[in-house]
Design a protein around this motif. Structure first.
Motif, PDB file in Angstrom:
ATOM      1  N   ILE A   1       0.831  -1.197   0.000  1.00 37.14           N
ATOM      2  CA  ILE A   1       0.000   0.000   0.000  1.00 37.14           C
ATOM      3  C   ILE A   1       0.874   1.258   0.000  1.00 37.14           C
ATOM      4  CG2 ILE A   1      -1.815   1.268   1.225  1.00 37.14           C
ATOM      5  CD1 ILE A   1      -2.667  -1.421  -0.022  1.00 37.14           C
ATOM      6  N   ASP A   2       0.519   2.194  -0.898  1.00 34.64           N
ATOM      7  CA  ASP A   2       1.280   3.443  -1.030  1.00 34.64           C
ATOM      8  C   ASP A   2       0.606   4.619  -0.333  1.00 34.64           C
ATOM      9  OD1 ASP A   2       3.351   2.521  -3.117  1.00 34.64           O
ATOM     10  OD2 ASP A   2       1.450   1.982  -4.072  1.00 34.64           O
TER      11      ASP A   2
ATOM     12  N   TYR B   1      -0.563  -3.455  10.672  1.00 33.87           N
ATOM     13  CA  TYR B   1      -0.212  -4.260   9.508  1.00 33.87           C
ATOM     14  C   TYR B   1       1.254  -4.115   9.092  1.00 33.87           C
ATOM     15  CZ  TYR B   1      -5.243  -4.872   9.078  1.00 33.87           C
ATOM     16  OH  TYR B   1      -6.562  -5.183   9.329  1.00 33.87           O
ATOM     17  N   LYS B   2       2.035  -3.372   9.899  1.00 40.78           N
ATOM     18  CA  LYS B   2       3.475  -3.212   9.655  1.00 40.78           C
ATOM     19  C   LYS B   2       3.737  -2.740   8.216  1.00 40.78           C
ATOM     20  CE  LYS B   2       3.833  -4.642  13.802  1.00 40.78           C
ATOM     21  NZ  LYS B   2       3.888  -3.591  14.865  1.00 40.78           N
ATOM     22  N   MET B   3       3.053  -1.675   7.850  1.00 37.85           N
ATOM     23  CA  MET B   3       3.213  -1.109   6.512  1.00 37.85           C
ATOM     24  C   MET B   3       4.554  -0.390   6.395  1.00 37.85           C
ATOM     25  SD  MET B   3      -0.671   0.283   5.875  1.00 37.85           S
ATOM     26  CE  MET B   3      -1.996  -0.849   5.452  1.00 37.85           C
TER      27      MET B   3
ATOM     28  N   ALA C   1      -2.215   5.816  11.663  1.00 39.07           N
ATOM     29  CA  ALA C   1      -1.006   5.314  12.331  1.00 39.07           C
ATOM     30  C   ALA C   1      -1.291   3.963  12.990  1.00 39.07           C
ATOM     31  CB  ALA C   1      -0.510   6.313  13.365  1.00 39.07           C
ATOM     32  N   ARG C   2      -2.487   3.799  13.546  1.00 36.47           N
ATOM     33  CA  ARG C   2      -2.858   2.524  14.146  1.00 36.47           C
ATOM     34  C   ARG C   2      -2.900   1.422  13.089  1.00 36.47           C
ATOM     35  NH1 ARG C   2      -4.510   2.595  19.239  1.00 36.47           N
ATOM     36  NH2 ARG C   2      -5.630   0.603  19.027  1.00 36.47           N
TER      37      ARG C   2
END
Length: 436
Positions: free
Chosen positions: A96-97, A120-122, A114-115
């Motif tokens: 995801i961008d 999902y450790k983006m 931010a949550r």
């Protein structure tokens, strides 16, 4: 749009007539007139008893919601829909961008995006945006923001999350214009996956063809028609005034003046112009709204109207000369899920898809109205025949019912009896509390 996922809460959050009665009787600030107003409005709301409300309200803590309650409510909706979205598309969160959240009444720190990023450790380069205070039209605003960002960020994937924080914003006072929000608003939300990568076009459900945003907040009446305030006793809530229909009609008219020329064929626009000037020269009365004058179906196949309430749906339908078939998805979404604020449009779209109405090449007009006051509309093109039953899976065959009987009408209709004009609160409460 590659996919969208709507939220359906758990059975223990379902709000039937009995649950509504318990919540109503817990508010000790209400007098006999407020009780009657509440019950009468519930009867005429167009909402059924399959909707959902926040856990803290079900548990009797509507006047003492905590920050933990607010965060838990958002996590439950956002993570549930995103989990399904990633699982069904096969897209990894690390791909995801862009991420946009639209929640009007809750803006914590760290932010909701931010949550999501933490959960999902983006990746570190993700572009995150949090929209607040946009009201029921926030979802289309978020989609339009992504459209603008896509002009700069090529071959990107974007997530849009639209929901509303209901738990901490339950109104516990007795101002009638503020009590309406408790009757209309329910728990719900939606997450969407969008892209401008042409290599993924074959996977797309919908393609955004145009979007138009209209803001009439410079008008004092429109600005104040839908606003968060405190009543005279200090109870915070959302006030819906009698200027709301007027503001909605004005914003919708202004928006369609810009949008319709972008989507209707030139032949229809010319026909309308010729008819307009002929009537003007011959001093004939001209149509008051775009609907009766323009053939909207020459460029639009489906109408996705925000399920904000029965009056809103009926008024939009009247303005655009829509029939019962056109308005059925919005009415059914309102009946089954209530007004889920910015997420509401996607329950309407889900109904259309579950009913197998959406065929390749069809055009869908999304109409949203929200605080500010704003009207944000967009048009989608269907990229393939759609027939996923989505959030309607367990009940779509039951809709539309042969008769849209209001369960609240059956159980609360005694409130309209003339004898109630002389009743006291002490006489009223036992009848309400006896409901199952």
């Amino acid at each position: 749009m590659l996919r969208y996922e709507c939220h359906k809460a758990t059975e223990d959050q379902k709000l039937d007539t009995g649950s509504c009665a318990k919540i109503v009787t817990r508010n000790k600030n209400l007098g006999i007139e407020e009780y009657r107003f509440l019950l009468r409005t519930m009867v005429s709301s167009g909402i059924g008893e399959q909707t959902y409300c926040p856990k803290n309200v079900i548990e009797g803590r509507e006047e003492s919601a905590t920050h933990v309650d607010a965060v838990s409510e958002m996590d439950g909706i956002i993570f549930h829909t995103l989990d399904k979205l990633f699982a069904k598309t096969g897209v990894s969160p690390s791909e995801i961008d862009i991420i946009v959240s639209s929640v009007s009444l809750f803006s914590p720190a760290p932010s909701l995006t931010a949550r999501v990023i933490n959960r999902y450790k983006m990746r570190e380069g993700i572009k995150a945006f949090n929209l607040s205070g946009m009201g029921c039209s926030a979802s289309v605003v978020a989609v339009d923001l992504v459209k603008q960002l896509f002009k700069t960020y090529k071959n990107s994937l974007a997530i849009v999350v639209s929901t509303e924080s209901m738990g901490p914003n339950w109104y516990s006072g007795k101002d009638k214009s503020m009590m309406l929000s408790n009757i209309l608003f329910r728990t719900g939300g939606c997450s969407m996956l969008l892209t401008n990568n042409r290599a993924l076009k074959h996977k797309a459900l919908l393609e955004l063809t145009c979007s138009v945003r209209t803001h009439i907040g410079s008008n004092d009446e429109a600005y104040s028609s839908c606003i968060q305030v405190e009543d005279d006793l200090g109870h915070k809530g959302f006030r819906l005034t009698r200027d709301l229909p007027k503001a909605g009609a004005k914003a919708l008219t202004m928006n369609l003046r810009v949008l319709l020329p972008k989507v209707l064929p030139l032949s229809e626009l010319l026909r309308y112009k010729i008819s307009y000037y002929r009537n003007k020269i011959m001093k004939r009365p001209t149509p008051k709204a775009a609907g009766p004058g323009l053939d909207l179906r020459s460029g639009i196949d489906h109408f996705c109207v925000h399920p904000g309430g029965r009056a809103i749906i009926d008024e939009v339908g009247k303005s655009l000369a829509l029939n019962d078939y056109d308005l059925e998805p919005a009415r059914m979404a309102l009946y089954r899920f209530g007004n889920t604020s910015s997420g509401g449009l996607w329950y309407v779209l889900g109904y259309m898809e579950a009913k197998k109405r959406l065929k390749k090449g069809d055009k869908i007009l999304m109409i949203s109205l929200g605080a500010g006051f704003k009207c944000n509309n967009c048009v989608w093109k269907v990229m393939k025949d759609l027939e996923d039953t989505n959030v309607w899976q367990d009940c779509i065959d039951q809709y539309p019912p042969k008769a849209l009987d209001n369960p609240f009408s059956e159980k609360f209709d005694w409130i309209n009896d003339e004898s109630m004009n002389f009743a006291r609160v002490e006489d009223l409460l036992p009848q309400i509390q006896l409901l199952p």
